[in-house]
Design an enzyme around this catalytic site. Structure first.
Site, mmCIF file in Angstrom:
data_model
loop_
_atom_site.group_PDB
_atom_site.id
_atom_site.type_symbol
_atom_site.label_atom_id
_atom_site.label_comp_id
_atom_site.label_asym_id
_atom_site.label_seq_id
_atom_site.Cartn_x
_atom_site.Cartn_y
_atom_site.Cartn_z
ATOM 1 N N HIS A 306 0.853 -1.190 0.000
ATOM 2 C CA HIS A 306 0.000 0.000 0.000
ATOM 3 C C HIS A 306 0.883 1.232 0.000
ATOM 4 O O HIS A 306 1.939 1.222 0.639
ATOM 5 C CB HIS A 306 -0.908 0.008 1.247
ATOM 6 C CG HIS A 306 -2.077 0.906 1.098
ATOM 7 N ND1 HIS A 306 -1.993 2.257 1.350
ATOM 8 C CD2 HIS A 306 -3.336 0.667 0.668
ATOM 9 C CE1 HIS A 306 -3.167 2.795 1.108
ATOM 10 N NE2 HIS A 306 -4.003 1.859 0.684
ATOM 11 N N ASP A 363 -7.987 -5.301 -0.071
ATOM 12 C CA ASP A 363 -8.446 -6.136 -1.177
ATOM 13 C C ASP A 363 -8.105 -7.605 -0.993
ATOM 14 O O ASP A 363 -8.614 -8.454 -1.716
ATOM 15 C CB ASP A 363 -7.838 -5.635 -2.494
ATOM 16 C CG ASP A 363 -8.480 -4.332 -2.925
ATOM 17 O OD1 ASP A 363 -9.698 -4.223 -2.798
ATOM 18 O OD2 ASP A 363 -7.759 -3.426 -3.370
#
Ligand code: ACO
Length: 433
Positions: A306, A363
């Site tokens: 991320h 996700d």
């Protein structure tokens, strides 16, 4: 106020600094070019704050996420998606009266104009639902009130926000029904936001759908967790496109397109496809990890890493727990979960990932949960878009409420050819024939 001094070729330039309410620090370089002739270069905006914002706070190092000051863990546990939407857009949790009025507005806006239904027929049944969603959201601007620059601060905003939050779930469910060839199920006024969506997705004339409270709750948590995430790729897109003063629907259509990509909201679909590949193609976890580490290979481990989180994504933590609840409740045996857990474990022991602080992101587990709810894989990015809608709207509103208002327009450092002459080039071409 602290100042930053930048020394360029022996000359000092003083720049103001700014500190946010959570201690985040920035150097305000908005005057830099005027005073020094220099701009800053930051590809991918890794180190650039594009705005001041009071909506969402993230501390990526500590794995903290808060909406309007409230920890995501508390919001996910206690708030409905509609309350969360209100909180993000209007800045406070709704009181009873506001909550009822907001819910009623959403309920009443749930149908889509019958002329829009004709559009669905034009899409091939194999269309990716994100293509349908972005098209239909843009099309809302011609069917429902939208305002342009001349009546910018008009009351239409509330109506547009309602239209978008409510109708996106109807459009999403219809795009799924279109792909299966089944008749559309209309929204029902007696169902809540998440139950209504599930019903439109799965109800059929031959097999009526019963909304299971656990599934409804899991969906609520999923949507709440996706509701905002400050200046990510799609939200920045909504702000940038919206800064041209185009209407809200068009701005959000652009955000949906940005979200679709596999490095952003499309990752959830790719996670499941990656896990299926491990399962079906006999790819070992080790092979998969080695491929992701190979710099000559573009493959990445979807659902890991991320830009902001350098710690466990707090949303992934909540979803992992939610997966266990749903799997236990419905006695689901899902081999992909074992593969996912094995992959996570192997990644956590691999220096490549630990050195780069690559943890599972939201996700990684969302796809597994959507799968358990019976949502088809290519709909996962659409689910993300439904969840992100209030965040996009809140960020768009905040941008438009900011004075002075500025169109978004980055600069560049030109690296192409210096001045050349067309006729000279033509002459050179002819002489070389
Ligand atoms: N698999 C393998 N290596 C990775 C991964 C990954 N998933 N993510 C990052 N890396 C590596 C990079 O190759 C890079 O290595 P290097 O320093 O040796 O060059 C290093 O980690 C840093 O990565 P960047 O690409 O510079 O990080 P950035 O902040 O630009 O990208 C992103 C973040 C796009 C999320 C990235 O981690 C990624 O591609 N992840 C997989 C896709 C994904 O899951 N996206 C969803 C993100 S969450 C969301 O949008 C909702």
């Amino acid at each position: 106020m602290n100042e930053a001094i930048l020394n360029l070729n022996g000359k000092d330039f003083t720049l103001p600094t700014i500190e946010g309410t959570e201690g985040e620090k920035a150097i305000d370089i908005s005057s830099l070019r005027n005073i020094s002739g220099y701009i800053t270069l930051d590809p991918g905006y890794q180190n650039t704050g594009s705005c001041l914002s009071a909506i969402t706070f993230i501390d990526g190092e500590k794995g903290i996420l808060r909406y309007r000051g409230y920890p995501i863990e508390e919001i996910a546990e206690n708030a409905t998606f509609t309350e969360t939407s209100f909180l993000l857009i209007y800045g406070h949790l709704p009181n009873d009266e506001e909550r009822k009025a907001f819910s009623l507005r959403l309920t009443e806006a749930s149908m889509i104009h019958k002329d829009m239904l004709r559009f669905f027929k034009g899409f091939p049944a194999t269309s990716h639902p994100m293509a349908i969603l972005s098209t239909m959201v843009n099309a809302l601007s011609v069917f429902y009130p939208s305002f342009y620059s001349e009546d910018f601060m008009s009351n239409t905003f509330d109506e547009m926000a309602t239209v978008l939050i409510s109708k996106i779930r109807t459009i999403a469910a219809y795009s799924y029904k279109h792909s299966t060839g089944e008749p559309f199920s209309y929204p029902k006024h007696d169902l809540r936001y998440c139950g209504n969506f599930l019903n439109m997705m799965f109800d059929s004339p031959v097999k009526p759908y019963i909304v299971e409270p656990e599934v409804e709750k899991a969906l609520n948590i999923l949507l709440v967790l996706h509701a905002d995430h400050e200046q990510n790729c799609s939200t920045s897109t909504v702000r940038l496109v919206g800064s041209s003063m185009v209407n809200l629907y068009a701005s959000i259509c652009a955000g949906i397109c940005a979200l679709w990509g596999p490095l952003h909201g499309g990752a959830n679909q790719h996670v499941i496809e990656m896990l299926e590949n491990i399962q079906n193609k006999g790819l070992s976890i080790r092979q998969c990890i080695d491929r992701a580490k190979d710099k000559n290979n573009k493959f990445r481990l979807f659902g890991f890493g991320h830009r902001v989180y350098k710690n466990y994504d707090p949303r992934a933590k909540i979803l992992k727990k939610q997966c266990n609840i749903i799997f236990e409740k419905f006695s689901i045996k899902e081999p992909l979960v074992d593969i996912a857990l094995e992959l996570e474990e192997a990644v956590s022991r691999d220096d490549y990932f630990t050195e780069r602080k690559l943890f599972p992101n939201v996700d990684f587990y969302s796809g597994i949960l959507y799968r358990a709810m019976g949502i088809p894989t290519n709909m996962y990015p659409v689910m993300f878009a439904i969840g992100r809608m209030p965040g996009w709207i809140a960020q768009w509103k905040e941008m438009h409420d900011t004075i002075p208002f500025k169109i978004g327009r980055p600069r560049q450092i030109y690296t192409g050819s210096t001045l050349r002459n067309y006729s000279e080039t033509e002459k050179e071409k002819k002489s070389s024939y």
